[in-house]
Design a protein around this motif. Structure first.
Motif, PDB file in Angstrom:
ATOM      1  N   SER A 295       0.821  -1.209   0.000  1.00 12.50           N
ATOM      2  CA  SER A 295       0.000   0.000   0.000  1.00 12.50           C
ATOM      3  C   SER A 295       0.857   1.262   0.000  1.00 12.50           C
ATOM      4  CB  SER A 295      -0.906   0.010   1.238  1.00 12.50           C
ATOM      5  OG  SER A 295      -1.521   1.268   1.414  1.00 12.50           O
ATOM      6  N   LYS A 296       0.398   2.291  -0.693  1.00 15.93           N
ATOM      7  CA  LYS A 296       1.051   3.582  -0.579  1.00 15.93           C
ATOM      8  C   LYS A 296       0.953   4.070   0.857  1.00 15.93           C
ATOM      9  CE  LYS A 296       0.131   4.967  -5.358  1.00 15.93           C
ATOM     10  NZ  LYS A 296      -0.539   5.943  -6.252  1.00 15.93           N
ATOM     11  N   LEU A 297       1.997   4.713   1.340  1.00 19.61           N
ATOM     12  CA  LEU A 297       2.053   5.140   2.732  1.00 19.61           C
ATOM     13  C   LEU A 297       1.171   6.356   2.981  1.00 19.61           C
ATOM     14  CD1 LEU A 297       5.879   4.783   3.425  1.00 19.61           C
ATOM     15  CD2 LEU A 297       4.054   3.209   4.118  1.00 19.61           C
ATOM     16  N   ALA A 298       0.549   6.383   4.133  1.00 20.39           N
ATOM     17  CA  ALA A 298      -0.193   7.559   4.572  1.00 20.39           C
ATOM     18  C   ALA A 298       0.787   8.663   4.943  1.00 20.39           C
ATOM     19  CB  ALA A 298      -1.069   7.198   5.770  1.00 20.39           C
ATOM     20  N   ASP A 299       0.308   9.884   4.939  1.00 22.72           N
ATOM     21  CA  ASP A 299       1.151  11.008   5.334  1.00 22.72           C
ATOM     22  C   ASP A 299       1.703  10.780   6.730  1.00 22.72           C
ATOM     23  OD1 ASP A 299       0.588  12.220   2.952  1.00 22.72           O
ATOM     24  OD2 ASP A 299      -0.927  13.594   3.765  1.00 22.72           O
ATOM     25  N   GLU A 303       6.693   3.267   7.148  1.00 25.23           N
ATOM     26  CA  GLU A 303       6.613   1.872   6.733  1.00 25.23           C
ATOM     27  C   GLU A 303       5.345   1.250   7.282  1.00 25.23           C
ATOM     28  OE1 GLU A 303       9.579  -0.759   8.424  1.00 25.23           O
ATOM     29  OE2 GLU A 303       9.758   0.498  10.213  1.00 25.23           O
ATOM     30  N   ILE A 304       4.962   0.127   6.727  1.00 25.48           N
ATOM     31  CA  ILE A 304       3.814  -0.645   7.200  1.00 25.48           C
ATOM     32  C   ILE A 304       4.349  -1.908   7.866  1.00 25.48           C
ATOM     33  CG2 ILE A 304       1.784  -1.968   6.492  1.00 25.48           C
ATOM     34  CD1 ILE A 304       1.536   0.051   4.128  1.00 25.48           C
ATOM     35  N   LEU A 305       3.908  -2.148   9.078  1.00 29.59           N
ATOM     36  CA  LEU A 305       4.342  -3.318   9.839  1.00 29.59           C
ATOM     37  C   LEU A 305       3.146  -4.204  10.134  1.00 29.59           C
ATOM     38  CD1 LEU A 305       6.686  -1.539  12.444  1.00 29.59           C
ATOM     39  CD2 LEU A 305       7.378  -2.740  10.358  1.00 29.59           C
TER      40      LEU A 305
END
Length: 347
Positions: A295-299, A303-305
């Motif tokens: 997924s594209k990162l939120a502002d 990173e996504i964990l």
């Protein structure tokens, strides 16, 4: 705030518990579990508990040397009693029985009562995941330990009633979900209180039901309450966890007049390889993880964990830099140690 190497902190905690009356083996198991919680960033279930546990021994609330007892069983289930032994000891014994049964029957469910505080609940589902099995766990506090206001209420009616889930991964550490069904663990409010820091908004209310960020409003007097996470959804999970852990085991659910803090729990363990090809399972889990992380990162995010990864990162930091212990918790630990002439010298 001292930062103490984990091996030294484990030795200190073990020495204190042993000096206060725990057997050497039980003291080691409990101390290791507490510091392992610290290492993964769960300070609410770490060495902050040492003075509390010693207090329970002094009140004769812990049956020293007790082990798990099987009340009723079949190939795929068991009802067990901890005989009010150390939660970290009898809880691990109970999970070993569940894992052994699942390895033979494919899956197994255990219901356990009369344990003292079992500590970080993720420890128990992780035991199964490390053996290639999936596990779920529902916990209550034996009817005592009420901290949480129900959705729409302001008085304490439920405990934190944590839940945990874990599954293995062949390509990385297991996925471990370990959450209280309230917005913040009671132990974290204690850490904030000891550190003279506020708690996040939306976690507690004072005795009048007013939102607060001051941990003193939770402890009182008069006492405030924790809030369920996610409003009515967290309340629903806490409510059902109370039933699954307490009503099935015979420990009972949250109720008036019961103040002894213990744990009862319901655990289910699934031996994945007996349900489907393990390699195919691993592929599904890895595919899900990769897809989620794509997924594209939120502002503001870097990173996504997935569950379990934040704890791994914190462990790496604390193994390198030591475990931070706030000054008030450290004072209480040293004061407890001094009563039993246990050594807390940091050298």
């Amino acid at each position: 705030m001292p930062s103490i190497p984990a091996p030294q902190l484990k030795a200190m905690a073990s020495d204190i518990l042993n000096a206060a009356g725990a057997t050497r083996d039980d003291a080691r198991i409990v101390a290791d579990a507490l510091v392992e919680a610290n290492l993964e960033g769960h300070d609410s279930h770490g060495v902050v508990r040492v003075p509390e546990y010693v207090g329970w021994m002094e009140q004769k609330l812990i049956n020293i040397g007790a082990h798990i007892q099987i009340v009723k069983e079949s190939d795929a289930f068991a009802v067990m009693d901890g005989d009010w032994g150390w939660g970290q000891v009898v809880g691990r014994e109970a999970m070993e029985i569940a894992i052994a049964k699942a390895s033979k029957a494919g899956s197994a469910t255990i219901s356990v009562r009369q344990c003292n505080h079992i500590g970080r609940v993720g420890d128990y589902t992780l035991m199964a995941a490390q053996r290639g099995m999936a596990a779920t766990l529902y916990v209550n506090t034996h009817g005592g330990g009420k901290l949480v206001a129900p959705w729409g209420g302001r008085e304490r009616r439920l405990s934190a009633n944590p839940i945990s889930f874990a599954v293995p991964r062949s390509s990385a550490d297991p996925v471990v979900v370990d959450i209280s069904t309230c917005a913040i663990a009671g132990g974290k409010v204690k850490i904030a209180y000891n550190s003279k820091k506020p708690v996040p908004a939306g976690c507690i209310v004072d005795s009048e039901g007013r939102p607060s960020t001051n941990p003193a409003d939770f402890f009182g007097p008069p006492e405030g309450a924790l809030l369920p996470f996610g409003g009515h959804k967290g309340f629903a999970l806490g409510f059902i966890s109370d039933i699954l852990a307490g009503a099935i085991s015979g420990a009972g659910c949250s109720r008036p007049g019961e103040n002894r803090i213990g744990n009862s729990f319901l655990a289910t363990v699934v031996d994945i390889a007996q349900f489907r090809d393990r390699a195919a399972f691993d592929q599904d889990v890895d595919q899900l993880s990769d897809y989620v992380k794509s997924s594209k990162l939120a502002d503001g995010s870097t990173e996504i964990l997935v569950p379990g990864e934040p704890e791994k990162k914190e462990r790496e930091r604390r193994e390198k830099n030591g475990v931070p212990v706030d000054e008030e918790t450290w004072r209480q630990i040293r004061e407890t140690a001094a009563r039993y002439r246990a050594d807390t010298d940091l050298g």
